[in-house]
Each structure stands twice: as C-alpha cells, then as structure tokens.
Design a protein around this motif. Structure first.
Motif, PDB file in Angstrom:
ATOM      1  N   GLU A 121      -9.692  16.466   0.420  1.00 20.26           N
ATOM      2  CA  GLU A 121      -8.866  17.069  -0.631  1.00 20.26           C
ATOM      3  C   GLU A 121      -7.449  17.331  -0.133  1.00 20.26           C
ATOM      4  O   GLU A 121      -6.477  17.217  -0.896  1.00 20.26           O
ATOM      5  N   VAL A 122      -7.315  17.674   1.155  1.00 19.31           N
ATOM      6  CA  VAL A 122      -5.982  17.855   1.725  1.00 19.31           C
ATOM      7  C   VAL A 122      -5.218  16.529   1.703  1.00 19.31           C
ATOM      8  O   VAL A 122      -4.035  16.480   1.344  1.00 19.31           O
ATOM      9  N   CYS A 123      -5.900  15.452   2.064  1.00 16.92           N
ATOM     10  CA  CYS A 123      -5.258  14.132   2.032  1.00 16.92           C
ATOM     11  C   CYS A 123      -4.813  13.774   0.611  1.00 16.92           C
ATOM     12  O   CYS A 123      -3.731  13.204   0.422  1.00 16.92           O
ATOM     13  N   VAL A 124      -5.634  14.097  -0.369  1.00 18.44           N
ATOM     14  CA  VAL A 124      -5.272  13.820  -1.763  1.00 18.44           C
ATOM     15  C   VAL A 124      -4.035  14.626  -2.154  1.00 18.44           C
ATOM     16  O   VAL A 124      -3.114  14.120  -2.809  1.00 18.44           O
ATOM     17  N   ALA A 125      -3.989  15.894  -1.746  1.00 21.84           N
ATOM     18  CA  ALA A 125      -2.841  16.749  -2.068  1.00 21.84           C
ATOM     19  C   ALA A 125      -1.565  16.222  -1.419  1.00 21.84           C
ATOM     20  O   ALA A 125      -0.483  16.323  -1.994  1.00 21.84           O
ATOM     21  N   VAL A 126      -1.681  15.637  -0.222  1.00 22.32           N
ATOM     22  CA  VAL A 126      -0.516  15.142   0.495  1.00 22.32           C
ATOM     23  C   VAL A 126      -0.038  13.807  -0.072  1.00 22.32           C
ATOM     24  O   VAL A 126       1.170  13.592  -0.254  1.00 22.32           O
ATOM     25  N   THR A 127      -0.981  12.898  -0.356  1.00 22.29           N
ATOM     26  CA  THR A 127      -0.611  11.514  -0.683  1.00 22.29           C
ATOM     27  C   THR A 127      -0.795  11.146  -2.153  1.00 22.29           C
ATOM     28  O   THR A 127      -0.331  10.086  -2.578  1.00 22.29           O
ATOM     29  N   LEU A 128      -1.508  11.982  -2.905  1.00 22.02           N
ATOM     30  CA  LEU A 128      -1.837  11.675  -4.303  1.00 22.02           C
ATOM     31  C   LEU A 128      -2.609  10.362  -4.402  1.00 22.02           C
ATOM     32  O   LEU A 128      -2.447   9.586  -5.340  1.00 22.02           O
ATOM     33  N   ASN A 129      -3.459  10.142  -3.420  1.00 22.42           N
ATOM     34  CA  ASN A 129      -4.318   8.954  -3.373  1.00 22.42           C
ATOM     35  C   ASN A 129      -5.735   9.420  -3.057  1.00 22.42           C
ATOM     36  O   ASN A 129      -5.986   9.992  -1.992  1.00 22.42           O
ATOM     37  N   ASP A 130      -6.658   9.201  -3.970  1.00 22.81           N
ATOM     38  CA  ASP A 130      -8.028   9.716  -3.848  1.00 22.81           C
ATOM     39  C   ASP A 130      -8.992   8.704  -3.238  1.00 22.81           C
ATOM     40  O   ASP A 130     -10.202   8.843  -3.358  1.00 22.81           O
ATOM     41  N   HIS A 131      -8.475   7.696  -2.590  1.00 26.77           N
ATOM     42  CA  HIS A 131      -9.330   6.697  -1.962  1.00 26.77           C
ATOM     43  C   HIS A 131      -9.915   7.257  -0.666  1.00 26.77           C
ATOM     44  O   HIS A 131      -9.183   7.651   0.244  1.00 26.77           O
ATOM     45  N   ARG A 132     -11.238   7.280  -0.569  1.00 26.95           N
ATOM     46  CA  ARG A 132     -11.898   7.803   0.642  1.00 26.95           C
ATOM     47  C   ARG A 132     -11.972   6.694   1.676  1.00 26.95           C
ATOM     48  O   ARG A 132     -12.835   5.812   1.599  1.00 26.95           O
ATOM     49  N   ILE A 133     -11.103   6.761   2.650  1.00 24.50           N
ATOM     50  CA  ILE A 133     -11.088   5.737   3.697  1.00 24.50           C
ATOM     51  C   ILE A 133     -11.631   6.272   5.018  1.00 24.50           C
ATOM     52  O   ILE A 133     -11.674   5.535   6.006  1.00 24.50           O
ATOM     53  N   PHE A 134     -12.027   7.553   5.049  1.00 18.81           N
ATOM     54  CA  PHE A 134     -12.470   8.144   6.309  1.00 18.81           C
ATOM     55  C   PHE A 134     -13.527   9.204   6.035  1.00 18.81           C
ATOM     56  O   PHE A 134     -13.414   9.978   5.080  1.00 18.81           O
ATOM     57  N   ASP A 135     -14.562   9.230   6.879  1.00 17.96           N
ATOM     58  CA  ASP A 135     -15.644  10.215   6.759  1.00 17.96           C
ATOM     59  C   ASP A 135     -15.363  11.376   7.703  1.00 17.96           C
ATOM     60  O   ASP A 135     -15.714  11.333   8.879  1.00 17.96           O
ATOM     61  N   PHE A 136     -14.708  12.406   7.183  1.00 16.78           N
ATOM     62  CA  PHE A 136     -14.337  13.553   8.017  1.00 16.78           C
ATOM     63  C   PHE A 136     -15.559  14.302   8.533  1.00 16.78           C
ATOM     64  O   PHE A 136     -15.588  14.743   9.690  1.00 16.78           O
ATOM     65  N   LEU A 137     -16.558  14.479   7.690  1.00 19.10           N
ATOM     66  CA  LEU A 137     -17.732  15.250   8.096  1.00 19.10           C
ATOM     67  C   LEU A 137     -18.436  14.581   9.267  1.00 19.10           C
ATOM     68  O   LEU A 137     -18.791  15.237  10.260  1.00 19.10           O
ATOM     69  N   ASP A 138     -18.628  13.270   9.192  1.00 17.47           N
ATOM     70  CA  ASP A 138     -19.294  12.550  10.273  1.00 17.47           C
ATOM     71  C   ASP A 138     -18.467  12.606  11.555  1.00 17.47           C
ATOM     72  O   ASP A 138     -19.010  12.823  12.649  1.00 17.47           O
ATOM     73  N   TYR A 139     -17.146  12.438  11.425  1.00 18.47           N
ATOM     74  CA  TYR A 139     -16.307  12.431  12.621  1.00 18.47           C
ATOM     75  C   TYR A 139     -16.349  13.784  13.331  1.00 18.47           C
ATOM     76  O   TYR A 139     -16.502  13.838  14.563  1.00 18.47           O
ATOM     77  N   PHE A 140     -16.235  14.873  12.584  1.00 20.77           N
ATOM     78  CA  PHE A 140     -16.180  16.175  13.239  1.00 20.77           C
ATOM     79  C   PHE A 140     -17.551  16.640  13.710  1.00 20.77           C
ATOM     80  O   PHE A 140     -17.637  17.478  14.621  1.00 20.77           O
ATOM     81  N   LYS A 154      -2.276  10.007  10.530  1.00 14.07           N
ATOM     82  CA  LYS A 154      -2.580   8.573  10.515  1.00 14.07           C
ATOM     83  C   LYS A 154      -3.315   8.175   9.235  1.00 14.07           C
ATOM     84  O   LYS A 154      -3.048   7.103   8.664  1.00 14.07           O
ATOM     85  N   ILE A 155      -4.223   9.019   8.774  1.00 15.00           N
ATOM     86  CA  ILE A 155      -4.953   8.708   7.553  1.00 15.00           C
ATOM     87  C   ILE A 155      -4.024   8.755   6.345  1.00 15.00           C
ATOM     88  O   ILE A 155      -4.045   7.862   5.481  1.00 15.00           O
ATOM     89  N   CYS A 156      -3.182   9.776   6.285  1.00 16.97           N
ATOM     90  CA  CYS A 156      -2.254   9.908   5.155  1.00 16.97           C
ATOM     91  C   CYS A 156      -1.213   8.789   5.150  1.00 16.97           C
ATOM     92  O   CYS A 156      -0.814   8.310   4.076  1.00 16.97           O
ATOM     93  N   ASN A 157      -0.777   8.357   6.323  1.00 20.42           N
ATOM     94  CA  ASN A 157       0.156   7.233   6.379  1.00 20.42           C
ATOM     95  C   ASN A 157      -0.472   5.981   5.776  1.00 20.42           C
ATOM     96  O   ASN A 157       0.186   5.229   5.036  1.00 20.42           O
ATOM     97  N   GLN A 158      -1.745   5.757   6.077  1.00 18.96           N
ATOM     98  CA  GLN A 158      -2.425   4.595   5.528  1.00 18.96           C
ATOM     99  C   GLN A 158      -2.604   4.717   4.015  1.00 18.96           C
ATOM    100  O   GLN A 158      -2.436   3.738   3.283  1.00 18.96           O
ATOM    101  N   LEU A 159      -2.916   5.918   3.555  1.00 13.63           N
ATOM    102  CA  LEU A 159      -3.072   6.129   2.114  1.00 13.63           C
ATOM    103  C   LEU A 159      -1.739   5.961   1.384  1.00 13.63           C
ATOM    104  O   LEU A 159      -1.696   5.430   0.265  1.00 13.63           O
ATOM    105  N   ARG A 160      -0.660   6.421   1.998  1.00 16.33           N
ATOM    106  CA  ARG A 160       0.667   6.238   1.400  1.00 16.33           C
ATOM    107  C   ARG A 160       1.020   4.757   1.295  1.00 16.33           C
ATOM    108  O   ARG A 160       1.514   4.285   0.270  1.00 16.33           O
ATOM    109  N   GLN A 161       0.767   4.030   2.388  1.00 15.93           N
ATOM    110  CA  GLN A 161       1.070   2.597   2.385  1.00 15.93           C
ATOM    111  C   GLN A 161       0.259   1.868   1.322  1.00 15.93           C
ATOM    112  O   GLN A 161       0.764   0.941   0.667  1.00 15.93           O
ATOM    113  N   GLU A 162      -0.971   2.302   1.155  1.00 19.07           N
ATOM    114  CA  GLU A 162      -1.827   1.691   0.133  1.00 19.07           C
ATOM    115  C   GLU A 162      -1.253   1.915  -1.260  1.00 19.07           C
ATOM    116  O   GLU A 162      -1.182   0.988  -2.076  1.00 19.07           O
ATOM    117  N   ARG A 163      -0.828   3.142  -1.545  1.00 10.95           N
ATOM    118  CA  ARG A 163      -0.250   3.450  -2.855  1.00 10.95           C
ATOM    119  C   ARG A 163       1.085   2.730  -3.057  1.00 10.95           C
ATOM    120  O   ARG A 163       1.353   2.195  -4.135  1.00 10.95           O
TER     121      ARG A 163
END
Length: 362
Positions: free
Chosen positions: A135-154, A265-274
């Motif tokens: 949700e933080v990534c969505v707020a930053v980039t306005l892109n709701d594409h899930r490209i990363f599993d935060f729960l699994d990583y942490f 890094k995740i938000c940069n990728q989401l921005r580039q995608e948008r």
C-alpha cells in the motif's frame, strides 16, 4: 526543584483540573511521548478510546526545553512519581520488553501501570510492517501492480537474522553488549545488494554473514549454549518467532537501511512501468506530455509515506498494545481507583504470549 506550578504538573494536578471542570465535562488524559514523530503514532493508538467521557492529549514532556527521548521521559515522570490515572507515558519498547527486567529501565517499562510500550522495538517497525508495504508503494507511485512479495521476503529476512538476534538479546541481558553491540548486529543484517528480480541473493548474503558471526561468538563464549537456548525459548514465549524478528530489531536501522532502499528500487520499477504505459499509449504527443507531467506531479516521497503509513493496525502487537490501553481505562474508570498493572493483567487472565512477564510492584 522549581517553584512554578506549571513545572510541577503531575497526574494529580490533571485530575484536579478535570474535577474543576464539572462531572459532565470530558476527562482529559495527558499522554507524554518521546519525540515529534511519536505524536502521530500514539494518536492512532489512543483515538479509538476517546468518547463523550474522555479524550487524550498527546504531547512532549517539556515545552520549556528541548530534552527528548525515552530516558528523559521515564526519569522525569517515574522518578518523581508524576504518572497516574490522568497522566501516562507512551514509549518505544526498544529492547526493554525483551530484557524482561534485566535493567532498571526495563523494570520501569514493564512494571509501571502508567507506562505503555510498543512491544515492537519502535514505531518505525510498525511503519515497516510487511503486509502494509504494498500500500505504501501504491501511495508513492500510484501503481497497484504487485511485483514483489513483501511478506515472504521479510519472513525470510527475519529467519536469516534470528540466530544472531538471539545472541544480541543475550548480550544485552547479560551486560556483554560491549562485545556484541546493536551496531554490530545491524551491520551484519544489512541486505546490501538487494535487487527486485533476485531478492534471494541478499537473503543468502545475510545468512552467510550471520553464520560467520555466530561461529565467532560460539568460539568466544564456548560454554554459552544453555544460556543461548534459554534466551531463545524466552523470546518464543514473548511472541518473537523466527518469522517476525524484524519487528524487534532496531527501528531506525530497519527503516533507513533495510526498508527504504528496498522500496526505492521497487517504486522506481513501478514508476518506469507507469511511464512506459503513458509513453506507448495511442495519444497525441502533447497529450502524452500532459499525462506524464500530471503523473510525475502526483508521486509522493517514500520516507514521508512510510511515516504516514497506518497499515500496521492489524498487526498482532498493535492489537495487544490497544488491549493494554483498554484494560487500563477499564480499571481506572472503576470507582475512580488507581489501577496497578497487576490488577489489569489479573482482570484479563493470563497472556499466553507473555508467560515470563515480571510481576508488578506491590
């Protein structure tokens, strides 16, 4: 000792002020916190308990000087016995919860009926609560594409750090933190080299560094196996699991060194995608430019969004903190008597996550 009344405000003073306002007025409860950043967090904790009978005022301990921090809050208020039914202290747990009374400050935090702590190391750990980071990534980039599993990583990150985390808690419980400090722990558990495409590489790097340090500590303290296993068991009884250890490591380290670089890094990728979607859209060049400008102006700063993140409200530790506040208020409102934490715990029954909780002072 100051002779000015405003410099000697305590819970009795606030209680008397409440009484002067009449029985129908809302009761004011002052909640002192450590720093400016804590004010908003503790407002999210306390706001649900406000009603027509009471409200909270969250503030810093002193308007006359710039002294801040947990030690100044606890020494000022606990040392003078200023806390009470209408004045509470709200602090980060740091390691004090995990220390379970091994130090004077830990005993203050655990035993005072009017001191409430985060359970997690600090408010930054809540802001970095893994299930809320998308949700933080969505707020930053306005892109709701899930490209990363935060729960699994942490979960993997926590599991990689956990063996060394147990050593860290042991070191602080036994006074050996000069031989293995939080700074040492943080340096080893820095997931440098993280990439969105291959996040497992950073986890493997941490596991390697942790294993090396654990072997070093085992050689340095060859007779420590039994004490290590006892601390490990104590932590599990306190609710710390290998999958949730990231909630108990130093908050600023987690925020600044682990989460922000990953989100960047995740938000940069989401921005580039948008931006790529806008660039390849079937539209006039001027319309694309306007759309790109509108999108870029709508993006937000990662750190600012993290600090405003409230997705931690479903975190079990946050729920437990609110249950502490609820029991305190229930006991405090009963016949207006002073409530001790022993009364609060007894009224709620045993807590299965805190079986080694220190008994309250009589």
């Amino acid at each position: 000792m100051s002779s000015r009344l405003k410099d000697n405000v305590n819970s009795k003073y606030v209680e008397a002020a409440n009484a002067l306002r009449g029985k129908q007025a809302r009761r004011r409860i002052v909640a002192y916190v450590e720093s400016y950043d804590d004010i908003y967090f503790w407002r999210t904790v306390l706001s649900r308990f406000e009603n027509e009978k009471r409200y909270f005022e969250v503030m810093l301990p002193s308007k006359g000087n710039l002294t801040r921090g947990k030690k100044s809050v606890l020494k000022h208020f606990l040392g003078g016995g200023n806390l009470g039914r209408d004045m509470i202290a709200c602090v980060d747990a740091d390691y004090d919860y995990l220390m379970q009374g091994a130090t004077e400050q830990s005993r203050w935090v655990l035993n005072s009926p009017y001191v409430f702590h985060t359970y997690a190391y600090a408010i930054e750990n809540y802001q970095c609560y893994a299930p809320s980071l998308h949700e933080v990534c969505v707020a930053v980039t306005l892109n709701d594409h899930r490209i990363f599993d935060f729960l699994d990583y942490f979960q993997q990150y926590s599991e990689a750090c956990f063996p060394l985390f147990v050593w860290s808690v042991w070191a602080y419980r036994t006074g050996n933190h000069n031989k293995f400090s939080l700074t040492d722990f943080n340096r080893i558990c820095d997931p440098g080299g993280f990439t969105v495409q291959q996040p497992g590489t950073s986890i493997a790097n941490i596991r390697r560094k942790v294993q090396t340090k654990v072997h070093e500590l085992q050689r340095q303290f060859p007779d420590n196996k039994e004490a290590y296993l006892k601390v490990k068991d104590d932590l599990r009884q306190l609710g710390v699991t290998p999958q949730t250890a990231y909630l108990y490591i130093q908050g600023h380290h987690l925020f600044d060194t682990v989460v922000v670089p990953i989100l960047t890094k995740i938000c940069n990728q989401l921005r580039q995608e948008r931006q790529s979607e806008i660039f390849h859209a079937r539209a006039h060049h001027t319309q694309k430019q306007n759309e790109m400008s509108c999108y870029e102006n709508s993006q937000q700063d990662i750190k600012a969004m993290l600090k405003k993140n409230t997705g931690y409200m479903q975190c079990p530790l946050f729920v437990r903190l609110q249950e502490d506040i609820s029991r305190y208020l229930d006991a405090a409102s009963g016949a207006g008597r002073r409530a001790g934490r022993g009364d609060l715990v007894a009224s709620a029954g045993p807590d299965p996550l805190c079986t080694s909780y220190i008994a309250p002072r009589s």
